[in-house]
Scaffold this motif. Sequence first.
Motif, PDB file in Angstrom:
ATOM      1  N   UNK A 127       0.853  -1.168  -0.069  1.00 21.13           N
ATOM      2  CA  UNK A 127      -0.306   0.074   0.148  1.00 21.13           C
ATOM      3  C   UNK A 127       0.820   1.207   0.000  1.00 21.13           C
ATOM      4  N   UNK A 128       2.151   1.242   0.190  1.00 23.15           N
ATOM      5  CA  UNK A 128       2.993   2.342   0.470  1.00 23.15           C
ATOM      6  C   UNK A 128       3.418   2.681   1.771  1.00 23.15           C
ATOM      7  N   UNK A 129       2.718   1.963   2.689  1.00 27.73           N
ATOM      8  CA  UNK A 129       3.073   2.536   4.048  1.00 27.73           C
ATOM      9  C   UNK A 129       4.670   1.987   4.359  1.00 27.73           C
ATOM     10  N   UNK A 130       5.126   2.778   5.007  1.00 23.85           N
ATOM     11  CA  UNK A 130       6.517   2.629   5.525  1.00 23.85           C
ATOM     12  C   UNK A 130       6.465   2.627   7.023  1.00 23.85           C
ATOM     13  N   UNK A 131       6.857   1.264   7.592  1.00 26.17           N
ATOM     14  CA  UNK A 131       6.600   1.131   9.335  1.00 26.17           C
ATOM     15  C   UNK A 131       7.731   1.514   9.653  1.00 26.17           C
ATOM     16  N   UNK A 132       8.010   2.551  10.274  1.00 25.58           N
ATOM     17  CA  UNK A 132       9.401   2.969  11.198  1.00 25.58           C
ATOM     18  C   UNK A 132       8.902   3.799  12.348  1.00 25.58           C
ATOM     19  N   UNK A 133       9.556   3.233  13.590  1.00 32.56           N
ATOM     20  CA  UNK A 133       9.280   4.271  14.848  1.00 32.56           C
ATOM     21  C   UNK A 133       9.615   5.718  14.498  1.00 32.56           C
ATOM     22  N   UNK A 134      10.722   5.809  13.820  1.00 35.40           N
ATOM     23  CA  UNK A 134      10.824   7.300  13.567  1.00 35.40           C
ATOM     24  C   UNK A 134       9.728   8.231  12.935  1.00 35.40           C
ATOM     25  N   UNK A 135       8.922   7.276  11.992  1.00 41.99           N
ATOM     26  CA  UNK A 135       7.928   8.109  11.576  1.00 41.99           C
ATOM     27  C   UNK A 135       6.606   8.071  12.150  1.00 41.99           C
ATOM     28  N   UNK A 136       6.680   7.321  13.404  1.00 41.47           N
ATOM     29  CA  UNK A 136       5.237   7.166  14.353  1.00 41.47           C
ATOM     30  C   UNK A 136       4.295   5.959  13.458  1.00 41.47           C
ATOM     31  N   UNK A 137       4.959   5.429  12.762  1.00 41.98           N
ATOM     32  CA  UNK A 137       4.042   4.065  12.147  1.00 41.98           C
ATOM     33  C   UNK A 137       4.420   2.823  12.589  1.00 41.98           C
ATOM     34  N   UNK A 138       5.074   2.819  13.570  1.00 43.05           N
ATOM     35  CA  UNK A 138       5.862   1.517  14.352  1.00 43.05           C
ATOM     36  C   UNK A 138       6.241   1.908  15.690  1.00 43.05           C
ATOM     37  N   UNK A 139       5.566   1.004  16.540  1.00 41.61           N
ATOM     38  CA  UNK A 139       6.216   1.135  18.059  1.00 41.61           C
ATOM     39  C   UNK A 139       7.705   0.961  18.167  1.00 41.61           C
ATOM     40  N   UNK A 140       8.058   1.844  18.881  1.00 43.34           N
ATOM     41  CA  UNK A 140       9.615   1.540  19.060  1.00 43.34           C
ATOM     42  C   UNK A 140       9.906   2.280  20.552  1.00 43.34           C
ATOM     43  N   UNK A 141      11.325   2.181  20.764  1.00 45.88           N
ATOM     44  CA  UNK A 141      11.667   2.767  22.352  1.00 45.88           C
ATOM     45  C   UNK A 141      11.582   4.260  22.245  1.00 45.88           C
ATOM     46  N   UNK A 142      11.412   4.904  23.257  1.00 46.65           N
ATOM     47  CA  UNK A 142      11.516   6.360  23.312  1.00 46.65           C
ATOM     48  C   UNK A 142      12.745   7.090  22.423  1.00 46.65           C
ATOM     49  N   UNK A 143      14.029   6.438  22.704  1.00 52.03           N
ATOM     50  CA  UNK A 143      15.065   6.692  21.929  1.00 52.03           C
ATOM     51  C   UNK A 143      14.830   6.516  20.185  1.00 52.03           C
ATOM     52  N   UNK A 144      13.901   5.816  19.904  1.00 54.09           N
ATOM     53  CA  UNK A 144      13.617   5.394  18.300  1.00 54.09           C
ATOM     54  C   UNK A 144      12.554   6.332  17.822  1.00 54.09           C
ATOM     55  N   UNK A 145      11.819   7.086  18.552  1.00 55.70           N
ATOM     56  CA  UNK A 145      10.854   7.960  18.044  1.00 55.70           C
ATOM     57  C   UNK A 145      11.352   9.216  17.533  1.00 55.70           C
ATOM     58  N   UNK A 146      10.522   9.932  16.863  1.00 53.71           N
ATOM     59  CA  UNK A 146      10.759  11.081  16.211  1.00 53.71           C
ATOM     60  C   UNK A 146      11.029  12.326  17.232  1.00 53.71           C
ATOM     61  N   UNK A 147      12.197  13.041  17.046  1.00 52.90           N
ATOM     62  CA  UNK A 147      12.086  14.336  17.816  1.00 52.90           C
ATOM     63  C   UNK A 147      12.490  15.334  16.575  1.00 52.90           C
ATOM     64  N   UNK A 148      12.477  16.873  16.872  1.00 51.39           N
ATOM     65  CA  UNK A 148      12.473  17.786  16.183  1.00 51.39           C
ATOM     66  C   UNK A 148      13.958  17.931  15.590  1.00 51.39           C
ATOM     67  N   UNK A 149      14.966  17.241  16.326  1.00 52.90           N
ATOM     68  CA  UNK A 149      16.188  17.385  15.718  1.00 52.90           C
ATOM     69  C   UNK A 149      16.596  16.516  14.482  1.00 52.90           C
ATOM     70  N   UNK A 150      15.348  15.492  14.343  1.00 54.25           N
ATOM     71  CA  UNK A 150      15.516  14.685  13.030  1.00 54.25           C
ATOM     72  C   UNK A 150      15.338  15.477  11.857  1.00 54.25           C
ATOM     73  N   UNK A 151      15.309  14.968  10.782  1.00 57.61           N
ATOM     74  CA  UNK A 151      14.896  15.645   9.309  1.00 57.61           C
ATOM     75  C   UNK A 151      15.014  14.751   8.331  1.00 57.61           C
ATOM     76  N   UNK A 152      14.851  15.256   7.059  1.00 56.65           N
ATOM     77  CA  UNK A 152      14.624  14.758   5.860  1.00 56.65           C
ATOM     78  C   UNK A 152      15.639  13.689   5.675  1.00 56.65           C
ATOM     79  N   UNK A 153      16.908  13.967   5.795  1.00 52.71           N
ATOM     80  CA  UNK A 153      18.077  13.108   5.606  1.00 52.71           C
ATOM     81  C   UNK A 153      17.762  11.796   6.696  1.00 52.71           C
TER      82      UNK A 153
END
Length: 439
Positions: A89-115
């Motif tokens: 379907x095109x879904x990308x499962x990654x904790x960084x994108x909030x589409x997959x569960x992960x530890x707190x360290x693996x989740x999105x933060x505003x320090x991350x970006x496109x790259x």
Amino acid sequence: MSNQAILRLTREIQQLQQGTDLSLAVHYDDSDIRNVHALILGPPDTPYQFGFFEFSIKFGRDYPTHPPNVQALTTNCGRCRFNPNIYATGKVCLSILGTWRGTREEQWSSAQGLESILISIQSLMSSNPYENEPGFEVASSEHDKRNSEQYVAKIRHETLRLAVIEPLEASLGITPPSDANASLSDNEERELLEEDKPSPVPFADLRKRRFLWYFSAYMQSIDAAMLEYPRKQKFTRMPFEHGNNSMDGHFDYAELKQRLVVIKSALVGEGSNWSAEGLAAKEQEWGIAVNLQRQYEQIMESMKSQNNFTIGLNLVDENPFVWKLTYFGKPMTHLDGGVFEIDIHLSPKFPEVQPRVSMRTSFFHVRVSPDGVLCYFPQRSEEMRYHIDGIVAALEEENPPYDPRTAVNPEASRLFWGTPEDRRRYNRELRRSIERTMG
């Protein structure tokens, strides 16, 4: 999205566009910078090797507080799941994108970006993607091992078919063989033809140039796989695949090989056609023809003032779109005595479409494909003097750093980065090829 967020996103895009990472390319919608298209080159030594995987990335008004929405576009119109974490379907499962569960360290933060998003997606394209499936860590049975091997095998096949061949056929206007989608219904085939039109983003030229670089690697992969996977052998369905969220089909490397050859021939013809198109542009005094003529004259003036006798340059038939570069190997270097003739074909769409550069002289070198295509990098793509500098730098480099993405001759690469004896064999083959240029 605030002005500050737009400035940040603009900077992130520019850094990727101007960067040296050969695995990532991005383009944004001129009408809305929040709509980004990205291309990820499949990592070497994985079943995704040198595939061109496209993604749509839409940044919301709450960026960078929240991650963007990411959709995989290389899915065969929603029919192919390329990874346990990249759905049909095109879904990308990654904790960084909030589409997959992960530890707190693996989740999105505003320090991350496109790259960081693109690198995280690329990390899914591993040598054994079966391991990305949850629960694999505790699975070690022979059945799992066989599944893992079969999963790698079908991803390698579909990477060539869907992430290399079909996009190039579309951009070149090549009709695939009638049985290429034989498993689809008539309605599905019509739908596929409608949806799989050339991408509107400017990755077509990148694909074409890289295809010429990696053609030998694609063919080598196919020749090896043909011995192991008989034609029409069905793919093995994995335990985590179900319904339409799967990768179904069968092996047909003979057909893929044939289609690769057709694409290669079309690309060679396309480059040759630029000569006639260029002469017409010159006669009609198009701005690009005048510009290239002036660039040539400036390069010649610069070479004359610098007493540069290692390079000869001329326009073939006074056509500013066809250049012939002659490079004379410098004394006391690994190229000593060599005379290398290089063809440079330019498109009337230059610099949006970059030059095609090939060796007239057979040359055994890690940066020169067996077909003579030269892998080089200009510091600035819009000026021909930087292309000339990049070509010369690629030839003169004696000890290039190991990077499979720029080593476009598989046999030369194997010897260059092999054992000491392999390296001596490489040097002997290199020297023999240099001696042949003297004749």
